[in-house]
Design a protein around this motif. Structure first.
Motif, PDB file in Angstrom:
ATOM      1  N   LEU A 158       0.795  -1.126   0.124  1.00  0.00           N
ATOM      2  CA  LEU A 158       0.065  -0.038  -0.075  1.00  0.00           C
ATOM      3  C   LEU A 158       0.841   1.417  -0.032  1.00  0.00           C
ATOM      4  N   ALA A 159       1.994   1.137  -0.016  1.00  0.00           N
ATOM      5  CA  ALA A 159       2.831   2.551   0.005  1.00  0.00           C
ATOM      6  C   ALA A 159       2.688   3.016  -1.589  1.00  0.00           C
ATOM      7  N   ASN A 160       2.592   4.511  -1.459  1.00  0.00           N
ATOM      8  CA  ASN A 160       2.513   5.143  -2.544  1.00  0.00           C
ATOM      9  C   ASN A 160       1.417   4.718  -3.367  1.00  0.00           C
ATOM     10  N   PRO A 161       0.198   4.485  -2.722  1.00  0.00           N
ATOM     11  CA  PRO A 161      -0.913   3.955  -3.424  1.00  0.00           C
ATOM     12  C   PRO A 161      -1.522   4.565  -4.763  1.00  0.00           C
ATOM     13  N   THR A 162      -1.082   6.046  -4.949  1.00  0.00           N
ATOM     14  CA  THR A 162      -1.711   6.547  -6.164  1.00  0.00           C
ATOM     15  C   THR A 162      -0.622   6.738  -7.209  1.00  0.00           C
ATOM     16  N   SER A 163       0.630   6.137  -7.037  1.00  0.00           N
ATOM     17  CA  SER A 163       1.421   6.112  -8.087  1.00  0.00           C
ATOM     18  C   SER A 163       1.538   4.993  -9.105  1.00  0.00           C
ATOM     19  N   ASN A 164       1.439   5.438 -10.327  1.00  0.00           N
ATOM     20  CA  ASN A 164       1.542   4.538 -11.572  1.00  0.00           C
ATOM     21  C   ASN A 164       2.932   4.356 -12.030  1.00  0.00           C
ATOM     22  N   ALA A 165       3.762   4.724 -11.512  1.00  0.00           N
ATOM     23  CA  ALA A 165       5.348   4.488 -11.631  1.00  0.00           C
ATOM     24  C   ALA A 165       5.511   2.898 -11.761  1.00  0.00           C
ATOM     25  N   GLN A 166       6.121   2.609 -12.657  1.00  0.00           N
ATOM     26  CA  GLN A 166       6.570   1.407 -13.336  1.00  0.00           C
ATOM     27  C   GLN A 166       7.077   0.460 -11.923  1.00  0.00           C
ATOM     28  N   ALA A 167       7.931   1.395 -11.300  1.00  0.00           N
ATOM     29  CA  ALA A 167       8.593   0.366  -9.982  1.00  0.00           C
ATOM     30  C   ALA A 167       7.386   0.230  -8.974  1.00  0.00           C
ATOM     31  N   ASP A 168       6.419   1.097  -8.795  1.00  0.00           N
ATOM     32  CA  ASP A 168       5.412   0.528  -7.836  1.00  0.00           C
ATOM     33  C   ASP A 168       4.220  -0.324  -8.381  1.00  0.00           C
ATOM     34  N   VAL A 169       4.050  -0.289  -9.631  1.00  0.00           N
ATOM     35  CA  VAL A 169       3.245  -1.394 -10.245  1.00  0.00           C
ATOM     36  C   VAL A 169       4.001  -2.901  -9.997  1.00  0.00           C
ATOM     37  N   ASP A 170       5.370  -2.887 -10.447  1.00  0.00           N
ATOM     38  CA  ASP A 170       6.076  -4.148 -10.267  1.00  0.00           C
ATOM     39  C   ASP A 170       6.011  -4.538  -8.923  1.00  0.00           C
ATOM     40  N   ARG A 171       6.265  -3.522  -7.813  1.00  0.00           N
ATOM     41  CA  ARG A 171       6.326  -4.034  -6.595  1.00  0.00           C
ATOM     42  C   ARG A 171       4.662  -4.697  -6.206  1.00  0.00           C
ATOM     43  N   ARG A 172       3.856  -4.179  -6.508  1.00  0.00           N
ATOM     44  CA  ARG A 172       2.535  -4.452  -5.969  1.00  0.00           C
ATOM     45  C   ARG A 172       2.383  -5.733  -6.896  1.00  0.00           C
ATOM     46  N   ASN A 173       2.507  -5.997  -7.920  1.00  0.00           N
ATOM     47  CA  ASN A 173       2.497  -7.358  -8.728  1.00  0.00           C
ATOM     48  C   ASN A 173       3.489  -8.411  -7.966  1.00  0.00           C
ATOM     49  N   ARG A 174       4.484  -7.933  -7.485  1.00  0.00           N
ATOM     50  CA  ARG A 174       5.248  -8.955  -6.759  1.00  0.00           C
ATOM     51  C   ARG A 174       4.858  -9.409  -5.496  1.00  0.00           C
ATOM     52  N   VAL A 175       4.114  -8.471  -4.723  1.00  0.00           N
ATOM     53  CA  VAL A 175       3.611  -8.535  -3.457  1.00  0.00           C
ATOM     54  C   VAL A 175       2.387  -9.591  -3.551  1.00  0.00           C
ATOM     55  N   ARG A 176       1.520  -9.433  -4.835  1.00  0.00           N
ATOM     56  CA  ARG A 176       0.447 -10.346  -4.962  1.00  0.00           C
ATOM     57  C   ARG A 176       0.861 -11.856  -5.448  1.00  0.00           C
ATOM     58  N   GLN A 177       1.787 -11.797  -6.087  1.00  0.00           N
ATOM     59  CA  GLN A 177       2.453 -13.034  -6.504  1.00  0.00           C
ATOM     60  C   GLN A 177       2.822 -13.905  -5.307  1.00  0.00           C
ATOM     61  N   ARG A 178       3.330 -13.148  -4.111  1.00  0.00           N
ATOM     62  CA  ARG A 178       3.717 -13.780  -2.694  1.00  0.00           C
ATOM     63  C   ARG A 178       2.546 -14.474  -2.256  1.00  0.00           C
ATOM     64  N   VAL A 179       1.522 -13.741  -2.354  1.00  0.00           N
ATOM     65  CA  VAL A 179       0.211 -14.181  -1.668  1.00  0.00           C
ATOM     66  C   VAL A 179      -0.307 -15.315  -2.534  1.00  0.00           C
ATOM     67  N   VAL A 180      -0.175 -15.288  -3.936  1.00  0.00           N
ATOM     68  CA  VAL A 180      -0.402 -16.370  -4.639  1.00  0.00           C
ATOM     69  C   VAL A 180       0.255 -17.711  -4.421  1.00  0.00           C
ATOM     70  N   ASP A 181       1.614 -17.445  -4.188  1.00  0.00           N
ATOM     71  CA  ASP A 181       2.516 -18.466  -3.728  1.00  0.00           C
ATOM     72  C   ASP A 181       2.221 -19.213  -2.474  1.00  0.00           C
ATOM     73  N   TYR A 182       1.950 -18.250  -1.570  1.00  0.00           N
ATOM     74  CA  TYR A 182       1.364 -18.683  -0.268  1.00  0.00           C
ATOM     75  C   TYR A 182       0.206 -19.592  -0.467  1.00  0.00           C
ATOM     76  N   ASN A 183      -0.758 -19.285  -1.092  1.00  0.00           N
ATOM     77  CA  ASN A 183      -2.107 -19.967  -1.297  1.00  0.00           C
ATOM     78  C   ASN A 183      -1.511 -21.260  -2.008  1.00  0.00           C
ATOM     79  N   THR A 184      -0.710 -21.414  -2.891  1.00  0.00           N
ATOM     80  CA  THR A 184      -0.387 -22.710  -3.373  1.00  0.00           C
ATOM     81  C   THR A 184       0.300 -23.499  -2.330  1.00  0.00           C
ATOM     82  N   GLN A 185       1.099 -22.906  -1.688  1.00  0.00           N
ATOM     83  CA  GLN A 185       1.750 -23.856  -0.342  1.00  0.00           C
ATOM     84  C   GLN A 185       0.626 -24.372   0.610  1.00  0.00           C
ATOM     85  N   LEU A 186      -0.289 -23.554   0.763  1.00  0.00           N
ATOM     86  CA  LEU A 186      -1.211 -23.934   1.721  1.00  0.00           C
ATOM     87  C   LEU A 186      -2.360 -25.240   1.241  1.00  0.00           C
TER      88      LEU A 186
END
Length: 241
Positions: A158-186
């Motif tokens: 949730l840092a820089n929530p209004t930012s559309n900078a590629q670095a922030d977009v990529d960070r959000r996608n990586r965090v979401r992927q971590r949640v997806v990976d957690y769910n795979t492990q569950l």
């Protein structure tokens, strides 16, 4: 029955300012408006009355599940719900997220204690909610953005929530992927457990929750309406008591 998990399982912010509200827990609460797993089971099996143990702890991560599993074993329950992983991903920064291998080891340790201590109990493992959706539904809300910043909530996502900078977009996608990976492990850990363990098939992760189902104090935790939706979605994906 017993519920294992974090602040969501504790009903945090679902009835008061920054306090646990276990009566409104989607799993073991007794608030009729939420209509928890416990109340749904009690409607068909009155013998469970008063035997609802909330062993969750606000702020808990996967590393805390083994200790909570020990509590459930000591209570001799026949049904356990486990919802954990949001805090593993919601670190103060992306680098602070729990590694996937560590997460899996923590889940295996908890499930191992349940299996050895409660061999006949049914265990329902619930998927981690999609925290990127949290950003998506709240980013246009000044109140939500202010709360996230003021309280330092889930800054990995949730840092820089209004930012559309590629670095922030990529960070959000990586965090979401971590949640997806957690769910795979569950899902995999539950499958390895055996027939007494059931994963929700990502029902909770896939649920398109709305801003109005979040606490107006932190725009992170489910409010009473959110807990009710969580109860309904997760119960429908469960054992069908």
């Amino acid at each position: 029955m017993a519920s294992l998990g974090d602040s969501i399982t504790r009903g945090f912010n679902a009835c008061g300012w920054y306090v646990d509200c276990p009566s409104r827990s989607f799993s073991t609460g007794d608030d009729t408006g939420v209509n928890s797993h416990y109340l749904r089971i009690r409607a068909v099996n009155p013998a469970i009355n008063g035997r609802n143990h909330n062993d969750g702890e606000s702020g808990a991560e996967s590393a805390d599940m083994a200790g909570q599993a020990d509590a459930a074993v000591s209570q001799g329950v026949g049904y356990v719900t486990m919802l954990i992983g949001a805090n593993d991903a919601c670190a103060s920064s992306e680098s602070g997220m729990t590694p996937v291998t560590t997460f899996r080891s923590n889940i295996d340790a908890a499930l191992g204690r349940l299996k050895s201590g409660l061999p006949n109990a049914r265990v329902f493992v619930i998927s981690v909610p999609d925290i990127q959706r949290l950003w998506s539904v709240g980013r246009s809300s000044f109140a939500a953005r202010s709360a996230w910043s003021l309280f330092g909530i889930c800054q990995a996502m949730l840092a820089n929530p209004t930012s559309n900078a590629q670095a922030d977009v990529d960070r959000r996608n990586r965090v979401r992927q971590r949640v997806v990976d957690y769910n795979t492990q569950l899902a995999q850990a539950c499958a390895a457990y055996g027939s007494n363990c059931l994963f929700d098939g990502n029902a909770v992760f896939n649920y398109p929750f709305a801003l109005g189902q979040l606490s107006g104090w932190d725009y992170f935790h489910p409010n009473a309406s959110g807990q009710q939706a969580l109860a309904q979605i997760s119960y429908a994906a469960g054992f069908g008591w």
